[in-house]
Design a protein around this motif. Sequence first.
Motif, short mmCIF file in Angstrom:
data_model
loop_
_atom_site.label_atom_id
_atom_site.label_comp_id
_atom_site.label_asym_id
_atom_site.label_seq_id
_atom_site.Cartn_x
_atom_site.Cartn_y
_atom_site.Cartn_z
N SER A 138 4.89 6.93 6.20
CA SER A 138 5.38 5.86 5.97
C SER A 138 4.13 4.81 5.98
O SER A 138 4.15 3.33 4.77
CB SER A 138 6.32 5.94 6.00
N SER A 139 3.61 4.61 7.26
CA SER A 139 3.43 3.33 7.62
C SER A 139 1.88 3.13 8.60
O SER A 139 2.17 2.19 9.00
CB SER A 139 4.54 2.05 7.77
N SER A 140 1.95 4.53 8.40
CA SER A 140 0.79 5.00 8.63
C SER A 140 -0.53 5.84 8.06
O SER A 140 0.39 5.95 7.64
CB SER A 140 1.08 5.60 10.63
N LEU A 141 -1.14 5.81 8.86
CA LEU A 141 -2.45 6.60 8.46
C LEU A 141 -3.21 7.37 9.57
O LEU A 141 -3.80 6.38 10.70
CB LEU A 141 -3.67 5.56 8.07
N LYS A 142 -3.39 8.59 9.87
CA LYS A 142 -4.21 9.48 10.65
C LYS A 142 -5.46 9.84 9.81
O LYS A 142 -5.28 10.26 8.52
CB LYS A 142 -3.01 10.40 11.29
N PHE A 143 -6.95 9.48 10.50
CA PHE A 143 -7.81 10.19 9.82
C PHE A 143 -8.96 11.30 10.68
O PHE A 143 -8.47 10.86 12.07
CB PHE A 143 -8.49 9.22 9.28
N LEU B 15 -6.32 6.84 14.21
CA LEU B 15 -4.61 6.14 13.77
C LEU B 15 -4.22 4.70 13.54
O LEU B 15 -4.45 3.91 14.45
CB LEU B 15 -4.31 6.69 15.13
N ILE B 16 -4.26 4.09 12.17
CA ILE B 16 -3.34 3.40 12.39
C ILE B 16 -1.82 2.86 11.94
O ILE B 16 -1.93 3.25 11.34
CB ILE B 16 -3.99 2.50 10.54
N GLU B 17 -1.76 2.42 13.02
CA GLU B 17 -0.16 2.11 13.07
C GLU B 17 0.71 1.29 12.00
O GLU B 17 -0.27 0.15 12.34
CB GLU B 17 0.85 2.69 14.03
N ARG B 18 1.60 1.33 12.16
CA ARG B 18 2.01 -0.53 11.76
C ARG B 18 1.75 -1.32 10.04
O ARG B 18 1.22 -2.11 10.40
CB ARG B 18 2.33 -1.27 12.98
N ILE B 19 1.75 -0.72 9.26
CA ILE B 19 0.49 -0.56 7.85
C ILE B 19 1.86 -2.09 7.31
O ILE B 19 2.73 -0.72 7.29
CB ILE B 19 -0.33 0.16 7.35
N GLY B 20 1.43 -3.03 6.89
CA GLY B 20 2.38 -3.52 6.34
C GLY B 20 2.57 -5.18 7.12
O GLY B 20 2.86 -5.45 6.84
N SER B 21 2.25 -4.74 8.48
CA SER B 21 1.97 -6.39 9.41
C SER B 21 0.77 -5.94 10.13
O SER B 21 -0.27 -6.19 9.73
CB SER B 21 3.44 -6.27 10.33
#
Length: 431
Positions: A10-15, A37-43
């Motif tokens: 929902s607000s993260s991207l693992k690749f 890993l990118i967490e808290r996408i949107g802020s």
Amino acid sequence: MNILVLNAGSSSLKFQVIETSLDAIQHDTDRTLASGLIERIGSQALVTLNRHGENGKPEKTWKSAQALRNFNAAIDLVLRWLVSDASEIPSIKSLADIHAIGNRVVHGGEKFTKSVVITDDVMRALEDMIELAPLHNPANIAGIRAARELLGVGVPQVAVFDTAFHHTLPEHAYLYAIPYQYYRRYKIRRYGFHGTSHRYVAYKYRKMLGLERTNTHAISLHLGNGCSACAITRGDSIDTSMGLTPLEGLVMGTRSGDVDPAVIEYMALKEGMSIEEVDSVLNRLSGLLGISGLTNDMRELLEEEREHNDRRARLAIDLFCYRARKYIGSYLASIAAANPDVRAVAVIFTGGIGENSSEIRSRITQGLEWFGLELDPEKNQKAVGGWAGCISKDAPPSDRPSLKAYVIPTNEELLIARDTLRSIENIPQRF
Ligand code: ADP
């Protein structure tokens, strides 16, 4: 072929970027080049990027905090880093070196029984399925769109579904005993999730023992933040603990697993909550967190129990282990009934808890000696941090079917990369 594997939450991207080929699949020599890993996408997002070494393990890590508005911004950041001189990934010099994208998609409904190349028709079908998985599929779709915008339609994308492995569930396992018309009208049924993980570990088990697919019988326990059990016979999933959504079944980090549905109305009545609010309690505030009142993290709970003899921490762990044990018993019955001639069944532990906690494995299997399941304490102890193999006591040959425990680290990303290649090449996806 270099495959970018995307797992959008929902607000993260693992690749991960995985180099694979038909030959590499055959010889198990595919290699992870990068991950992150990118967490808290949107802020203000937290970004972790790893370059992997020759041995496939991370050898250098970059951490930063950056304002990332949406998935486009997050994937753009990943792509720019991958091709930059800074990342120093020898085989990726430009975007042309990313040959395909494999996307984890949570819900494939009844339509998708295997991984597929994403076309406009597939996109429409995924959108139609949002109602079934409102928490997950929108993020998966946003990830696919963002990757398409940034890399162009020339780079093939494949969808690999969490539900697909369970398409072999028989009607008696997937139907709820509610009026049949609700299944016919709205497809309300059990779908199961974590299919990529169950399929991967069962395949590894089969390879490890050199078994034919038709002789592969296992109960796999994926124990991470989300937890599920799967009964596998002749290489096919015949039952699994998650249902219409990933809420049903085992006790999880913050999800309740099985509850009497009447609890929902009663909680709503007593607390003046809406159905949505009760649903949120069952998904986000229950499970290990709800019982312990402390944390959803199994490692921390074990520490609380050990160091402070915390009663509620112990209770949470006991509920977790008891529920898993109940599912082992019930799936043994399912497998035995499906194959009267079965000779061996494996209990496979995987996921963060299953792969690392000898304590939890031993507590789950307690009392199952009667079924012939007896752990070897030494083997169990050393099975941590990526170790794979059997943790049962060596048993003398016997006429009775054998039940042995294994630890097999899961690797959903690897299976997604392999399925991506196989889907593009139009060759069968191996179990
Ligand atoms: P996710 O489902 O988010 O992928 P993981 O599979 O990484 O999660 O599992 C996370 C869980 O694994 C956490 O509860 C964590 O405490 C647990 N875990 C990891 N290592 C250990 C360990 N050594 N002992 C007990 N639990 C562990």
